[in-house]
Scaffold this motif. Sequence first.
Motif, mmCIF file in Angstrom:
data_model
loop_
_atom_site.group_PDB
_atom_site.id
_atom_site.type_symbol
_atom_site.label_atom_id
_atom_site.label_comp_id
_atom_site.label_asym_id
_atom_site.label_seq_id
_atom_site.Cartn_x
_atom_site.Cartn_y
_atom_site.Cartn_z
ATOM 1 N N VAL A 66 0.853 -1.180 0.000
ATOM 2 C CA VAL A 66 0.000 0.000 0.000
ATOM 3 C C VAL A 66 0.892 1.234 0.000
ATOM 4 O O VAL A 66 1.841 1.321 0.785
ATOM 5 N N LYS A 122 1.094 -4.769 2.583
ATOM 6 C CA LYS A 122 -0.294 -5.055 2.945
ATOM 7 C C LYS A 122 -0.433 -6.028 4.117
ATOM 8 O O LYS A 122 -1.336 -5.859 4.940
ATOM 9 N N LEU A 127 -6.356 -5.592 7.503
ATOM 10 C CA LEU A 127 -7.497 -5.607 6.594
ATOM 11 C C LEU A 127 -7.190 -6.561 5.456
ATOM 12 O O LEU A 127 -6.056 -6.623 4.974
ATOM 13 N N ARG A 128 -8.193 -7.266 5.002
ATOM 14 C CA ARG A 128 -8.017 -8.260 3.960
ATOM 15 C C ARG A 128 -9.126 -8.132 2.911
ATOM 16 O O ARG A 128 -10.206 -7.601 3.182
ATOM 17 N N MET A 132 -9.735 -4.367 2.296
ATOM 18 C CA MET A 132 -8.536 -3.680 1.827
ATOM 19 C C MET A 132 -8.828 -2.910 0.537
ATOM 20 O O MET A 132 -8.443 -1.751 0.386
ATOM 21 N N SER A 185 -8.515 2.303 8.869
ATOM 22 C CA SER A 185 -9.593 1.438 9.331
ATOM 23 C C SER A 185 -10.792 2.228 9.835
ATOM 24 O O SER A 185 -11.929 1.764 9.740
ATOM 25 N N ASP A 245 -12.834 -9.251 8.136
ATOM 26 C CA ASP A 245 -11.807 -9.976 8.887
ATOM 27 C C ASP A 245 -12.460 -11.084 9.695
ATOM 28 O O ASP A 245 -13.689 -11.228 9.705
#
Length: 311
Positions: A66, A122, A127-128, A132, A185, A245
């Motif tokens: 990122v 990342k 975050l996934r 993300m 977030s 998540d």
Amino acid sequence: MSRSRVTTLRDWGAGAVMSREIDRGDLCAGARMLDLGVAGLEVKRFHPLTAQREPCRAGTEHDDVVHLIVPQHGTVNATWSGLRDTVTVGDIYALDLAGLEEMNLQADGRDHLELVMLTVPKPLLPLRGDAMAALLGHGVSADGGMGGLLKQFIDDLSDEKLSLSPADRQRLGVVLVDLVAACLSGPLESEHDPRSSSQREALSLRLRAYMQRHLHDPELSPRTVAAANYISVSYLHRLFQEQGDTVSAWIRDQRLGRIRRDLADAAMADVPIYEIAARWGFGQPGDFSRAFRTAYGVSPREFRSGTACRS
């Protein structure tokens, strides 16, 4: 004011935003780079220009990092995966290189513009997947709140007069990653919270605070968290699923983050790795080593050795 030129984003490097992608003639003097171990920070000055990706370069390459762009002087108009946004002083813009299609850099009456550019892997952010992806291609206001704290921290790190030892840079890199995670977030949590009541927000904060306090407990699990906070396991899972998540993944990532911080701390260089892992709730060394390598791409020993070499 200099007229904007058009160049092509020919060679996408994973190490730093716009280092090889744009002709060196587009850069002004005064660029500086700060190696923070787990993150990178660069301050660069550009002449006004428009940079475009070659069509054949579109795809998913270099999407494991990122990048955050923080204008100090000037304006950035960016197109990422079809999303257009304008970012100016007081904003923070998040993207990955895989989706970036075009950037127009405007100096706003000066002969150059100045950008601070951060790079954060990342896997270090909590975050996934869709969560993300929802962060990228958008500017985040740095006017107060977590955005303001992050912007002030970035400004302090960017100060040319700042002198830091390698060990200090390692520690501040960990702090920077934590601030980036908190800043990015926050808006996502509000967007994904359909009820957004004060009671629900308070519960989410309480759950995370409880898990933070008990990361050292190897028995920490969704079941024990739910029981201690008087909610059902399914409701606990639903709160986390809304944010892209899972409870177990969040606990694991938080533990790995604490271990990574301790491994980078020169003051803990003599503490065995397995002991540090056990302190943060990993009872099985094999499970910990596999989780650490999956998250960061290197073994715990390799990570510690690398940070020691830079100290």
